[in-house]
Write a protein that holds these residues in place. Sequence first.
Motif, short mmCIF file in Angstrom:
data_model
loop_
_atom_site.label_atom_id
_atom_site.label_comp_id
_atom_site.label_asym_id
_atom_site.label_seq_id
_atom_site.Cartn_x
_atom_site.Cartn_y
_atom_site.Cartn_z
N VAL A 1 9.25 15.40 10.01
CA VAL A 1 7.80 15.39 10.19
C VAL A 1 7.12 14.36 9.29
N VAL A 2 7.33 14.49 8.00
CA VAL A 2 6.61 13.63 7.06
C VAL A 2 6.98 12.16 7.28
N ARG A 3 8.24 11.88 7.54
CA ARG A 3 8.64 10.48 7.75
C ARG A 3 8.06 9.90 9.04
N VAL A 4 7.74 10.76 9.99
CA VAL A 4 7.07 10.28 11.21
C VAL A 4 5.62 9.95 10.88
N LEU A 5 5.00 10.77 10.06
CA LEU A 5 3.60 10.58 9.71
C LEU A 5 3.40 9.44 8.71
N SER A 6 4.40 9.20 7.89
CA SER A 6 4.32 8.13 6.88
C SER A 6 5.63 7.34 6.90
N PRO A 7 5.85 6.56 7.94
CA PRO A 7 7.14 5.89 8.11
C PRO A 7 7.48 4.88 7.02
N ARG A 8 6.48 4.26 6.41
CA ARG A 8 6.76 3.28 5.36
C ARG A 8 6.49 3.83 3.96
N GLY A 9 6.01 5.07 3.89
CA GLY A 9 5.78 5.71 2.60
C GLY A 9 4.48 5.32 1.92
N ILE A 10 3.62 4.62 2.63
CA ILE A 10 2.35 4.17 2.04
C ILE A 10 1.46 5.37 1.71
N LEU A 11 1.40 6.32 2.61
CA LEU A 11 0.61 7.54 2.36
C LEU A 11 1.19 8.30 1.17
N LEU A 12 2.51 8.38 1.09
CA LEU A 12 3.14 9.09 -0.02
C LEU A 12 2.80 8.43 -1.35
N SER A 13 2.78 7.11 -1.38
CA SER A 13 2.40 6.39 -2.61
C SER A 13 0.94 6.66 -2.98
N ALA A 14 0.08 6.72 -1.98
CA ALA A 14 -1.34 7.02 -2.23
C ALA A 14 -1.50 8.44 -2.77
N LEU A 15 -0.74 9.38 -2.20
CA LEU A 15 -0.77 10.76 -2.71
C LEU A 15 -0.30 10.81 -4.16
N LYS A 16 0.78 10.14 -4.44
CA LYS A 16 1.31 10.10 -5.82
C LYS A 16 0.27 9.56 -6.77
N SER A 17 -0.39 8.49 -6.38
CA SER A 17 -1.42 7.89 -7.22
C SER A 17 -2.56 8.87 -7.49
N LYS A 18 -2.98 9.58 -6.46
CA LYS A 18 -4.07 10.57 -6.64
C LYS A 18 -3.62 11.70 -7.55
N LEU A 19 -2.38 12.13 -7.40
CA LEU A 19 -1.88 13.24 -8.22
C LEU A 19 -1.71 12.83 -9.69
N GLU A 20 -1.46 11.57 -9.93
CA GLU A 20 -1.32 11.10 -11.31
C GLU A 20 -2.65 11.17 -12.06
N ARG A 21 -3.72 11.20 -11.32
CA ARG A 21 -5.04 11.36 -11.94
C ARG A 21 -5.43 12.84 -11.88
N ILE A 22 -4.65 13.65 -12.51
CA ILE A 22 -4.71 15.11 -12.37
C ILE A 22 -5.85 15.75 -13.16
N SER A 23 -6.60 14.99 -13.91
CA SER A 23 -7.62 15.57 -14.79
C SER A 23 -8.63 16.44 -14.06
N THR A 24 -8.77 16.26 -12.74
CA THR A 24 -9.75 17.06 -12.01
C THR A 24 -9.20 18.43 -11.61
N TYR A 25 -7.91 18.63 -11.79
CA TYR A 25 -7.31 19.91 -11.39
C TYR A 25 -7.36 20.91 -12.51
N GLN A 26 -7.25 22.17 -12.13
CA GLN A 26 -7.18 23.23 -13.11
C GLN A 26 -5.81 23.21 -13.77
N ALA A 27 -5.68 23.85 -14.89
CA ALA A 27 -4.43 23.84 -15.65
C ALA A 27 -3.24 24.33 -14.82
N LYS A 28 -3.45 25.36 -13.99
CA LYS A 28 -2.34 25.90 -13.20
C LYS A 28 -1.84 24.88 -12.18
#
Length: 107
Positions: free
Chosen positions: A59-86
């Motif tokens: 599923v995921v590889r069909v939706l993001s065949p080159r991994g560009i979306l996955l890289s964007a998700l990773k980048s957003k998650l690295e800026r985790i300061s907006t999330y709660q501690a859990k």
Amino acid sequence: PDVWDEILTHFQKWKSKVQDLIETNLDINPEAVSKEIVNKVRLNKMYKLLSDDDLFDNVVRVLSPRGILLSALKSKLERISTYQAKDIKYARKLISILEEKIRRISP
């Protein structure tokens, strides 16, 4: 020859109908899609989705065949300061999984 003309006509009609379908390649607009995913999908759900190799490969590889979306998700998650501690725990796990999955996709 008449059969081929009929087949071509059928495919032309089919193509005109198919163009109205939604785009499944989410790599086309990774920033907007990753923002929406991070805002609407709980991190533990993302973790379960990306941890399942069968689901990822089918599923995921069909939706993001080159991994560009996955890289964007990773980048957003690295800026985790907006999330709660859990959520930080899941975010760190997700970043690790995303790094592994991106390596699998990238040549």
